[in-house]
Design a protein around this motif. Structure first.
Motif, PDB file in Angstrom:
ATOM      1  N   ALA A 125      39.642  33.519  28.845  1.00  0.00           N
ATOM      2  CA  ALA A 125      39.738  33.281  27.359  1.00  0.00           C
ATOM      3  C   ALA A 125      38.420  32.639  26.958  1.00  0.00           C
ATOM      4  CB  ALA A 125      40.933  32.642  27.070  1.00  0.00           C
ATOM      5  N   TRP A 126      38.090  32.818  25.666  1.00  0.00           N
ATOM      6  CA  TRP A 126      36.918  32.194  24.701  1.00  0.00           C
ATOM      7  C   TRP A 126      37.527  31.353  23.683  1.00  0.00           C
ATOM      8  CZ3 TRP A 126      34.518  37.233  23.128  1.00  0.00           C
ATOM      9  CH2 TRP A 126      34.391  38.055  24.278  1.00  0.00           C
ATOM     10  N   HIS A 127      37.131  30.109  23.861  1.00  0.00           N
ATOM     11  CA  HIS A 127      37.392  29.195  22.646  1.00  0.00           C
ATOM     12  C   HIS A 127      36.143  29.077  21.968  1.00  0.00           C
ATOM     13  CE1 HIS A 127      39.096  26.255  19.958  1.00  0.00           C
ATOM     14  NE2 HIS A 127      38.614  25.128  20.681  1.00  0.00           N
ATOM     15  N   ILE A 128      36.077  29.157  20.808  1.00  0.00           N
ATOM     16  CA  ILE A 128      34.753  29.175  20.078  1.00  0.00           C
ATOM     17  C   ILE A 128      34.334  27.506  19.859  1.00  0.00           C
ATOM     18  CG2 ILE A 128      33.139  30.066  18.450  1.00  0.00           C
ATOM     19  CD1 ILE A 128      34.220  31.997  20.568  1.00  0.00           C
ATOM     20  N   LEU A 129      33.226  27.060  20.103  1.00  0.00           N
ATOM     21  CA  LEU A 129      33.236  25.767  19.914  1.00  0.00           C
ATOM     22  C   LEU A 129      32.232  25.697  18.452  1.00  0.00           C
ATOM     23  CD1 LEU A 129      32.577  24.298  23.283  1.00  0.00           C
ATOM     24  CD2 LEU A 129      34.576  23.864  21.822  1.00  0.00           C
ATOM     25  N   ASP A 130      31.043  26.577  18.485  1.00  0.00           N
ATOM     26  CA  ASP A 130      30.316  26.716  17.351  1.00  0.00           C
ATOM     27  C   ASP A 130      29.693  28.102  17.381  1.00  0.00           C
ATOM     28  OD1 ASP A 130      28.813  25.458  15.165  1.00  0.00           O
ATOM     29  OD2 ASP A 130      26.906  25.777  16.574  1.00  0.00           O
ATOM     30  N   ALA A 131      29.462  28.670  16.202  1.00  0.00           N
ATOM     31  CA  ALA A 131      29.072  29.871  15.901  1.00  0.00           C
ATOM     32  C   ALA A 131      28.261  30.033  14.703  1.00  0.00           C
ATOM     33  CB  ALA A 131      30.084  31.057  15.954  1.00  0.00           C
ATOM     34  N   ALA A 132      27.268  30.540  14.639  1.00  0.00           N
ATOM     35  CA  ALA A 132      26.529  30.828  13.189  1.00  0.00           C
ATOM     36  C   ALA A 132      27.017  31.582  12.375  1.00  0.00           C
ATOM     37  CB  ALA A 132      24.978  31.296  13.626  1.00  0.00           C
ATOM     38  N   PRO A 133      26.701  31.589  11.143  1.00  0.00           N
ATOM     39  CA  PRO A 133      27.502  32.387  10.193  1.00  0.00           C
ATOM     40  C   PRO A 133      27.021  33.651  10.396  1.00  0.00           C
ATOM     41  CG  PRO A 133      26.277  30.506   9.065  1.00  0.00           C
ATOM     42  CD  PRO A 133      25.790  30.415  10.295  1.00  0.00           C
ATOM     43  N   GLY A 134      28.183  34.945  10.366  1.00  0.00           N
ATOM     44  CA  GLY A 134      27.891  36.142  10.844  1.00  0.00           C
ATOM     45  C   GLY A 134      27.971  36.377  12.230  1.00  0.00           C
ATOM     46  N   LEU A 189      28.471  29.379  20.873  1.00  0.00           N
ATOM     47  CA  LEU A 189      28.591  28.384  22.053  1.00  0.00           C
ATOM     48  C   LEU A 189      30.254  28.228  22.180  1.00  0.00           C
ATOM     49  CD1 LEU A 189      27.715  26.013  23.670  1.00  0.00           C
ATOM     50  CD2 LEU A 189      27.960  24.487  21.594  1.00  0.00           C
ATOM     51  N   VAL A 190      30.683  28.346  23.595  1.00  0.00           N
ATOM     52  CA  VAL A 190      32.010  28.984  23.957  1.00  0.00           C
ATOM     53  C   VAL A 190      32.425  27.984  24.877  1.00  0.00           C
ATOM     54  CG1 VAL A 190      33.279  30.565  25.206  1.00  0.00           C
ATOM     55  CG2 VAL A 190      31.760  31.113  23.021  1.00  0.00           C
ATOM     56  N   HIS A 191      33.475  27.446  25.083  1.00  0.00           N
ATOM     57  CA  HIS A 191      34.212  26.918  26.347  1.00  0.00           C
ATOM     58  C   HIS A 191      35.238  28.189  26.840  1.00  0.00           C
ATOM     59  CE1 HIS A 191      37.367  25.062  28.349  1.00  0.00           C
ATOM     60  NE2 HIS A 191      36.579  24.155  29.020  1.00  0.00           N
ATOM     61  N   GLU A 192      34.993  28.416  27.955  1.00  0.00           N
ATOM     62  CA  GLU A 192      35.586  29.568  28.482  1.00  0.00           C
ATOM     63  C   GLU A 192      36.394  29.091  29.770  1.00  0.00           C
ATOM     64  OE1 GLU A 192      33.923  33.777  29.326  1.00  0.00           O
ATOM     65  OE2 GLU A 192      33.892  32.840  31.179  1.00  0.00           O
ATOM     66  N   ILE A 193      37.853  29.425  29.744  1.00  0.00           N
ATOM     67  CA  ILE A 193      38.822  29.307  30.953  1.00  0.00           C
ATOM     68  C   ILE A 193      38.979  30.847  31.321  1.00  0.00           C
ATOM     69  CG2 ILE A 193      40.622  29.373  29.161  1.00  0.00           C
ATOM     70  CD1 ILE A 193      41.901  26.918  31.233  1.00  0.00           C
ATOM     71  N   GLU A 194      38.993  30.529  32.895  1.00  0.00           N
ATOM     72  CA  GLU A 194      39.509  31.968  33.386  1.00  0.00           C
ATOM     73  C   GLU A 194      39.991  31.774  34.887  1.00  0.00           C
ATOM     74  OE1 GLU A 194      35.244  33.500  33.827  1.00  0.00           O
ATOM     75  OE2 GLU A 194      35.089  31.338  33.199  1.00  0.00           O
ATOM     76  N   GLN A 195      40.326  33.046  35.392  1.00  0.00           N
ATOM     77  CA  GLN A 195      40.821  32.794  36.802  1.00  0.00           C
ATOM     78  C   GLN A 195      39.648  32.516  37.563  1.00  0.00           C
ATOM     79  OE1 GLN A 195      42.664  37.074  36.323  1.00  0.00           O
ATOM     80  NE2 GLN A 195      43.842  36.291  38.056  1.00  0.00           N
ATOM     81  N   THR A 196      40.036  32.144  38.801  1.00  0.00           N
ATOM     82  CA  THR A 196      38.748  31.651  39.602  1.00  0.00           C
ATOM     83  C   THR A 196      38.183  33.061  40.511  1.00  0.00           C
ATOM     84  OG1 THR A 196      39.447  29.360  40.079  1.00  0.00           O
ATOM     85  CG2 THR A 196      38.297  30.204  41.747  1.00  0.00           C
ATOM     86  N   SER A 197      37.034  33.555  39.798  1.00  0.00           N
ATOM     87  CA  SER A 197      36.627  34.812  40.280  1.00  0.00           C
ATOM     88  C   SER A 197      35.155  34.722  39.854  1.00  0.00           C
ATOM     89  CB  SER A 197      37.247  35.916  40.014  1.00  0.00           C
ATOM     90  OG  SER A 197      36.639  36.934  40.305  1.00  0.00           O
TER      91      SER A 197
END
Length: 373
Positions: A125-134, A189-197
């Protein structure tokens, strides 16, 4: 001997920095993470038990011990009563997509076992911390696109013909099951959480390590494997999460939840601290200013973009605000997700929105149902 090991306490872990070609300086400059090399950094692996990239405890009686050793020595104290396993099951990262990531996918559990010889796949899963307009992300195959059409477009490097391009905004989260073709960036800019792989299959003619070209034979082989693993039905959507008031000026937001992992974002002002009781290990990642954290007999001050692993045996954490932290964990879905959301008045169909639009057709009934149904 295990009986002579010191008691568990909050674990500060080493973070692996990866200088891939799509990276930049946002993890240091925007998040404020210190101790990084001066060159462009694409990812920092904050809590990792991936072979070849296993984190090490940095301080205290267990300093120098690997996360995998802690799992082997104290599985239930770390993860909770009744848990057993050989690896810490959740991986977390910061990802700086200053440039666009390559189009790729990760096998789901079934494909990982059948095609990769791995014990599990890689839903994320991606949690968006920051992103440019568009800013946008590619995520999932357009409805009606056939396997032949997908392969033809990827061979021609025309991903937009066949993949869904979604708008990206800070604060949104998307649950991406294994088998889903995807990419994000630039200026994200993303915080990502995922299965260990770390399994993945790419559909690009360049290597993300150094930008060198991928030859025709290797490219065809990569596409062959990608097409054997793709889930044409997976079409994830970004969601804002589900919010609960957890005190005076304290807010808890459930960002995503499935049988593989859950992620929450907690914020607190100064009226009262953030207080949270837990029964499974919590990966606490600070995405705000430095904070004061207390858990068990331990207290410390995680700085900007620092991560602390809280073992299950500690049972509670208190964070003095102002605070903005993420908590990632392997959930007991009824206990950790459904119960608090139902108590807050959310209906089950709404709770299912935490992974809405992201069913896995090959991992046993669908991520949505595993998450909330």
């Amino acid at each position: 001997m295990k009986g002579r090991l010191p008691g568990l306490y909050p674990l500060r872990l080493t973070a692996l920095a990866k200088p891939l070609v799509f990276g930049g300086q946002a993890i240091a400059r925007h998040l404020g993470k210190t101790g990084l090399p001066q060159w462009s950094i694409a990812e920092t692996w904050e809590c990792s038990d991936v072979s070849g990239a296993v984190a090490t405890v940095q301080e205290g009686p267990l300093a120098g011990r690997s996360l995998r050793q802690v799992v082997a020595d104290r599985p239930e104290e770390l993860m909770g009563p009744g848990w057993s396993g050989t690896r810490f099951p959740v991986l977390t990262k910061f990802i700086d997509a200053s440039g666009a990531l390559p189009v790729h996918l990760h096998a789901d559990d079934e494909a990982a076992r059948r095609l990769e010889g791995q014990p599990n796949g890689k839903t994320e899963a991606w949690h968006i911390l920051d992103a440019a307009p568009g800013a946008t992300a590619l995520c999932g195959v357009r409805e009606g696109v056939t396997a032949h059409e997908l392969r033809t477009a990827l061979e021609a490097q025309e991903s937009d013909r066949v993949l869904r391009r979604l708008p990206v905004r800070a604060g949104r989260t998307v649950h991406v099951p294994g088998g889903t073709p995807h990419s994000f960036g630039p200026a994200t800019l993303v915080h990502e959480i995922e299965q260990t792989s770390d399994i993945q299959q790419h559909a690009m003619r360049w290597n993300m390590e150094d930008g060198s070209p991928v030859g025709d034979e290797e490219f065809a082989a990569n596409l062959d494997m990608l097409m054997r693993q793709v889930d044409l039905a997976s079409r994830p959507e970004f969601t804002p999460g589900l919010r609960i008031a957890a005190g005076d000026g304290v807010e808890r937001v459930f960002l995503t939840a499935s049988r593989h992992f859950a992620l929450e974002r907690w914020t607190a002002g100064t009226a009262e601290p953030l207080r949270h009781a837990f029964a499974t290990a919590q990966i606490l990642t600070n995405v705000g200013a430095p904070v004061r954290v207390r858990s068990g007999a331990w207290s410390g001050e995680p700085g900007r973009a620092e991560t602390v692993l809280l073992p299950a045996v500690l049972g509670e954490v208190e964070v003095t605000g102002p605070a903005d932290v993420l908590l990632g964990y392997l959930p007991g879905l009824d206990r950790d997700v459904r119960a608090p959301l139902l108590a807050a008045g959310y209906a089950l169909p709404v709770i299912r929105s935490l992974t809405a639009g992201a069913p896995s057709t090959r991992d046993g009934g669908g991520e949505r149902d595993q998450a909330a149904g």
